[in-house]
Design a protein around this motif. Structure first.
Motif, PDB file in Angstrom:
ATOM      1  N   THR A 200       0.822  -1.139  -0.052  1.00  0.00           N
ATOM      2  CA  THR A 200       0.209   0.010   0.041  1.00  0.00           C
ATOM      3  C   THR A 200       0.928   1.009  -0.041  1.00  0.00           C
ATOM      4  O   THR A 200       1.898   1.309   0.671  1.00  0.00           O
ATOM      5  N   ALA A 258       0.324   2.104  -9.914  1.00  0.00           N
ATOM      6  CA  ALA A 258      -0.714   1.896  -9.390  1.00  0.00           C
ATOM      7  C   ALA A 258      -1.695   2.594 -10.101  1.00  0.00           C
ATOM      8  O   ALA A 258      -1.525   3.812 -10.734  1.00  0.00           O
ATOM      9  N   ARG A 259      -2.942   1.996 -10.292  1.00  0.00           N
ATOM     10  CA  ARG A 259      -4.241   2.372 -10.927  1.00  0.00           C
ATOM     11  C   ARG A 259      -4.022   2.982 -12.411  1.00  0.00           C
ATOM     12  O   ARG A 259      -4.244   4.178 -12.606  1.00  0.00           O
ATOM     13  N   GLU A 262       1.816   6.020 -12.962  1.00  0.00           N
ATOM     14  CA  GLU A 262       3.454   5.518 -12.417  1.00  0.00           C
ATOM     15  C   GLU A 262       4.134   6.876 -11.971  1.00  0.00           C
ATOM     16  O   GLU A 262       3.787   7.848 -12.594  1.00  0.00           O
ATOM     17  N   LEU A 303      -0.533   9.482  -9.389  1.00  0.00           N
ATOM     18  CA  LEU A 303      -0.866   8.166  -8.372  1.00  0.00           C
ATOM     19  C   LEU A 303      -1.987   8.409  -7.615  1.00  0.00           C
ATOM     20  O   LEU A 303      -2.990   7.703  -7.246  1.00  0.00           O
ATOM     21  N   ASP A 314      -2.426  -1.810  -3.558  1.00  0.00           N
ATOM     22  CA  ASP A 314      -1.997  -2.516  -4.467  1.00  0.00           C
ATOM     23  C   ASP A 314      -1.071  -1.842  -5.438  1.00  0.00           C
ATOM     24  O   ASP A 314      -1.305  -1.963  -6.579  1.00  0.00           O
ATOM     25  N   ALA A 315       0.029  -1.107  -4.640  1.00  0.00           N
ATOM     26  CA  ALA A 315       0.990  -0.544  -5.647  1.00  0.00           C
ATOM     27  C   ALA A 315       2.089  -1.532  -5.990  1.00  0.00           C
ATOM     28  O   ALA A 315       2.462  -2.396  -5.141  1.00  0.00           O
ATOM     29  N   ARG A 316       2.659  -1.242  -7.113  1.00  0.00           N
ATOM     30  CA  ARG A 316       3.912  -2.294  -7.640  1.00  0.00           C
ATOM     31  C   ARG A 316       5.107  -1.476  -7.695  1.00  0.00           C
ATOM     32  O   ARG A 316       4.948  -0.542  -8.302  1.00  0.00           O
TER      33      ARG A 316
END
Lengths: 615, 444
Positions: A200, A258-259, A262, A303, A314-316
């Motif tokens: 997160t 995320a979403r 980036e 972001l 759910d951030a990568r």
């Protein structure tokens, strides 16, 4: 702690726990006059702009073109746009017109604080430029031909008679205008939702730059983050566990996605960060914040999205190689073993049994005392590490900003710094703060080593630095155990991009009572000697003594928790004398025999014995 | 040391001719090449200094915690090198070590040049170098005097005394040779210049007796001065309050360290001069062997000093001192510290072997490494303490800049340049002393 990042269920759970604990907590009435969802309102505006429903858009004292990327894209569809703002920022550049707005310190205004207390703001100076304050601008947009800002504000408070109005101006706030605490309903036990899987991203307001609006302010750019001590930019804070798992180390460059958006950031591995949560402050990546504030830190606008989210689930993270720059004014944060004595902490139970402190013996003769013997006591328990004292000192004493390159070289100029240490383990750090101004040692190690006697003791116990005598050998700082002296490695005040840039208005920010130091001289905390001097003159003029508490150092007057006490040791009733007799009183590095005049009150904790045993 | 001299020299006249030739003849190609190299490096240093003076100390790597850096380390290092010349001359003169005759002159020249080079650093390291003279007690309208408790003032006087003394000592020893040059010079102007500096030396018995008496008296004065100058440099650190600096071993340890590096530079210079001027018969292998033994002895004393530093840090029980000790062996500068120990303590142990002492290449490698090690020692004294003192919040590392490097390496060129110039205007080996030695040997 339950804050704005958490979902409603957790707030309900918090309420339930607080009720069970009978915690003395007031719930405040929200003060927002528009209780509707601001994020939704922004989304509606953008949609209206995109569908050509808006023909004229005036932005007042806000920077949506930076905060909400979608706004900039939609702006092109509006035929007439104007921005009223104190700075020509991203929005000012994107709109058709930009008009200068007065700074809050130049304007009449009124406002409410978080608890609803109303206040009236009056200008501290005449506007430096030909600008209008927000109230004047709004009135002019209405139908007032020649709006008068004071009358406009006065009109809001027509129920105040002239006396009450003057009192409000003098006090700044209106008495008894706080909202009544809300009576919360009976708590219900709610099972909180499971924390989101994966990483997160938590977005927090920047401790110095807020949402980026203060980015052009060099003082705030160079004001260290209270916890990470980072300046000039913001790194992505990652917990030790996550860093191990993702094979990351401080300085690695990563891409956060995320979403569908980036951002690229530099990693900073920190103790005390929750596993699974990464933190990134807002306010980075300004593109139009002038020569000082542009292109520092990470722009999180994408972001965050139009919804102005505080958390991004759910951030990568993806390592992109390369080394980023993380500038810190303090890198060694952990105190272990013997160094723990630098930040003593008492258990409440032990405090009662502790002996009052004794001054260690010295072979040096006692110094003769003049009419005054100035001393400063700092309550480490009360210090919250907010940096208000640091910036107050910088402003009072014309302390220059050195800029990121010199910070990287390790040359911060702050006369007063806040040392921040972790006493616990990496997993459970117990951070503590300790503001470090000059100790004004009675047996000062800096004095005998100066070859030209630029570092001298005065009759009131101050350790003075005579700037125009200093030749810059730097022996004083080499021999200072507290490392509180600061050297002008460059010509910081003038001829430096973070100095006054030869702008007349910026030159006016200098305190005329304090010398501006030149390149090559050493400088240091003076206990605001200019204030002492003014108080002394005043007392000589009136014949009365300098009352205890009447004379305040800049750091003291800025401290929101009143952790700093300044006074005269010769005055037996001075508060600073009483504090020096407390059992938790201590002097930093007392064993060196420097006899500091700046001393501390240790922190106290009151742990639950049962819980303490478990850990 | 006996039997230094061979008949290859070709008698007293031959000896004089051989030593005066490089002074009175046109410079060789090799000299010009060396001059060009040294000149280039000197220009680099000049550029570094000019940049420092115009931009401020900010162009160096110094920071708020490590406020001292290359400037002070270079100063201590060069002063150390400057220590050996006068020491060799005076101590060996007093102990009647006749073999010194062939090396004392250039060792003294080395002292002068090294002290002059060293003297640059305290001035350029200051924040406001234009006020350097405030360290001197001169009458001024402010009625201010220097601060006599400061080791920097002691240092100011120590350098000043040492430099003045070294010039005098060198000049008194040089007088008869200046007269020889006057007599041999072919150019009228040159003759006059040498003549003026020779102060009317006629070589009378009375003059010889007076010169020898003065020279010996000065040598007696030299010994305490040599010790005082570097003791006081040691006090710059030892008279402080900082962990790793407040050590009573510092003054003697600095003196030995100075001789150590100084002797190694003498070895390097002797090898170069011998090769360049073909003085194999004057500067013999035995000279190198004797110096090798001194270097070996000094390295052992250095090792003991380091060990005593470690012991007192541990035994003293102060957390800060132990912290610095741990930082030496485990911290950021560990590789440099290990390299320093290897250069200063381990490498010279090779000189226990007679074969190593006899091998000039081995000796040269040791000598160069010792000087690298001694520079590292100087910089580490500053780094270890200032990067890791009482408050962890102030722990900072030092990252040198290009300017730091330009001034350090440029100063080597500057030293060489002055040496090359001096070797062109004055005899690099003492003629009258070697002649006396040769004559004595001849009689024996």
């Amino acid at each position: 702690l339950i804050g704005r990042e958490q979902p409603a269920e957790l707030h309900a759970l918090g309420h339930w726990i607080n009720t069970r604990l009978k915690a003395p907590i007031d719930a405040l009435q929200p003060i927002d006059p528009h209780p509707d969802d601001h994020a939704a309102s922004m989304a509606n505006l953008i949609q209206a702009m995109e569908t050509n429903q808006i023909s004229t858009l005036i932005v007042l004292d806000a920077n949506p073109a930076f905060d909400v990327p979608a706004f900039t894209a939609a702006l092109g569809r509006v035929p007439f746009t104007a921005h009223l703002g104190a700075y020509e920022d991203e929005t000012g550049k994107a709109t058709l017109w930009h008009a200068p707005l007065s700074h809050p310190l130049e304007s009449w205004s009124d406002a409410r604080s978080a608890d609803g207390t109303a206040g009236v703001g009056q200008p501290l100076i005449r506007p430096l430029y030909d600008s209008r304050s927000p109230v004047e601008a709004l009135a002019a947009l209405g139908d007032e031909a020649n709006p008068n800002a004071r009358d406009l504000v006065r009109r809001t408070w027509t129920d105040l008679d002239e006396n009450a109005w003057n009192l409000a101006l003098a006090k700044g706030v209106l008495k008894d205008t706080a909202a009544k605490p809300l009576a919360l309903g009976p708590p219900t036990y709610v099972i909180p939702p499971p924390p989101p899987a994966g990483l997160t991203l938590s977005l927090i307001p920047h401790p110095c730059l807020w949402d980026g609006r203060y980015a052009p302010n060099a003082w705030l750019q160079e004001c260290p983050d209270p916890l990470t001590k980072e300046v000039w930019g913001s790194a992505l804070r990652v917990s030790r566990v996550d860093a191990r798992r993702l094979r990351l180390k401080s300085g690695d460059r990563v891409r956060i996605s995320a979403r569908g958006a980036e951002a690229e950031a530099t990693v900073l591995v920190v103790s005390g960060q929750a596993t699974g949560v990464m933190t990134l402050p807002l306010g980075g990546g300004r593109r139009a914040a002038g020569p000082i504030g542009s292109n520092l830190g990470v722009d999180v606008g994408g972001l965050r999205g139009t919804g102005s989210a505080w958390t991004v689930p759910d951030a990568r993270l993806e390592k992109i190689g390369g080394e980023g720059r993380v500038l810190e004014t303090q890198t060694a944060l952990a105190l272990d073993g013997e160094t723990a004595v630098l930040m003593p902490i008492f258990n409440l139970a032990d405090l009662a049994r502790a002996q009052p402190p004794q001054t260690p013996p010295s072979q040096f003769p006692e110094l003769p005392r003049g009419d005054h013997a100035w001393a400063l006591a700092i309550d480490a328990q009360a210090c919250i590490g907010c940096n208000a004292c640091v910036v107050a000192c910088q402003s009072e004493n014309n302390v220059p900003v050195v800029g990121p390159e010199d910070i990287q070289a390790g040359r911060d100029m702050h006369w007063l710094r806040i040392d921040r240490y972790d006493l616990g383990s990496d997993e459970d750090p117990q951070p503590g703060f300790s503001p470090i101004p000059c100790m004004q040692c009675e047996h000062a190690p800096c004095e005998p080593v100066c070859p030209v006697e630029a570092s001298v003791h005065d009759h009131e116990g101050l350790n003075d630095q005579v700037y125009n005598r200093c030749v810059g050998t730097r022996f004083c700082q080499a021999n200072c155990p507290y490392k509180v002296r600061r050297f002008n490695f460059r010509d910081y005040e003038a001829g430096h991009v973070y100095g006054d840039l030869d702008v007349t208005a910026l030159k006016a920010q200098r305190n005329p009572e304090v010398t501006v130091r030149e390149r090559g001289v050493m400088e240091k905390c003076t206990y605001c000697v200019q204030r002492i001097s003014a108080a002394r003159s005043e007392s000589e003029r009136t014949g009365g003594p300098i009352a205890d508490g009447a004379l305040k150092t800049a750091c003291q007057s800025a401290c929101p928790t009143q952790a700093i006490t300044f006074g005269d040791l010769n005055d037996p009733k001075a508060r600073v004398n009483a504090l020096r007799l407390e059992t938790r009183h201590y002097a930093l590095l007392e064993h060196l025999g420097t006899r500091p005049r700046t001393t501390y009150l240790a922190r106290v904790r009151n742990p639950n014995a049962a819980l303490e045993k478990k850990t | 040391v006996r039997g230094l001299w061979t008949s290859a020299i070709g008698g007293l006249d031959g000896l004089t001719a051989r030593i005066t030739a490089p002074v009175l003849d046109k410079p060789s190609r090799g000299w010009w090449l060396a001059f060009a190299g040294a000149g280039g490096l000197t220009l680099m240093m000049a550029a570094g200094i000019a940049w420092t003076l115009t931009q401020g100390i900010g162009v160096w790597g110094n920071n708020s915690s490590v406020v001292w850096g290359f400037g002070i380390a270079n100063y201590v290092w060069w002063i150390g090198i400057g220590n050996a010349g006068t020491l060799i001359s005076s101590m060996l003169l007093l102990t009647r070590q006749k073999w010194r005759a062939s090396i004392n002159r250039f060792a003294e020249a080395m002292t002068l040049i090294a002290v002059a080079t060293a003297g640059l650093f305290p001035i350029i390291h200051m924040g406001r170098p234009m006020y350097w003279y405030w360290l001197a007690p001169y009458p001024n309208t402010m009625s201010l005097w220097p601060q006599w408790r400061s080791p920097l003032i002691w240092d100011f006087w120590a350098i000043l005394c040492y430099l003045t003394f070294s010039i005098l000592f060198w000049y008194v020893g040089l007088l008869p040779d200046l007269a020889t040059l006057r007599d041999r010079a072919r150019n009228g102007v040159v003759k006059r210049i040498y003549g003026a500096f020779a102060l009317g030396w006629r070589g009378s018995l009375r003059q010889w007796a007076l010169q020898e008496k003065l020279h010996t008296t000065l040598a007696v004065l030299a010994v305490p001065l040599v010790c005082s100058v570097h003791s006081i440099v040691g006090l710059d650190f030892a008279a402080s309050l900082m962990p790793g600096w407040t050590e009573s071993i510092f003054p003697p340890y600095f003196v030995v360290g100075a001789m150590f590096s100084g002797f190694c530079v003498v070895i390097v210079l002797a090898a170069i001069i011998r090769k360049a001027l073909g003085l194999q018969a004057v500067i013999t292998d035995s000279h190198f062997q004797v110096m090798a033994k001194i270097v070996l002895a000094a390295s052992i004393i250095m090792g003991l000093s380091y060990a005593s530093e470690w012991f007192s840090a541990w035994y003293g029980g102060s957390d800060a001192d132990r912290g610095v000790l741990e930082f030496m062996f485990k911290g950021h500068y560990q590789p440099l510290y290990i390299a320093m120990l290897a250069c200063n303590v381990v490498t010279p142990q090779a000189l226990w072997f007679p074969s190593a002492r006899r091998s000039l290449p081995t000796l040269l490698i040791v000598a160069v490494l010792v000087n690298v090690g001694m520079w590292l020692e100087r910089i580490l004294i500053i780094f270890e303490t200032l990067s890791h003192d009482y408050l962890p919040s102030s722990w900072r590392l030092f990252f040198p800049t290009l300017t730091d490097g330009a001034i350090l390496f440029g100063s080597l060129g500057f030293f060489l340049l002055l040496f090359l110039i001096l070797s062109k205007v004055l005899p690099i080996v003492s003629m009258h002393e070697t002649r006396a030695l040769l004559a004595e040997e001849g009689r024996a």
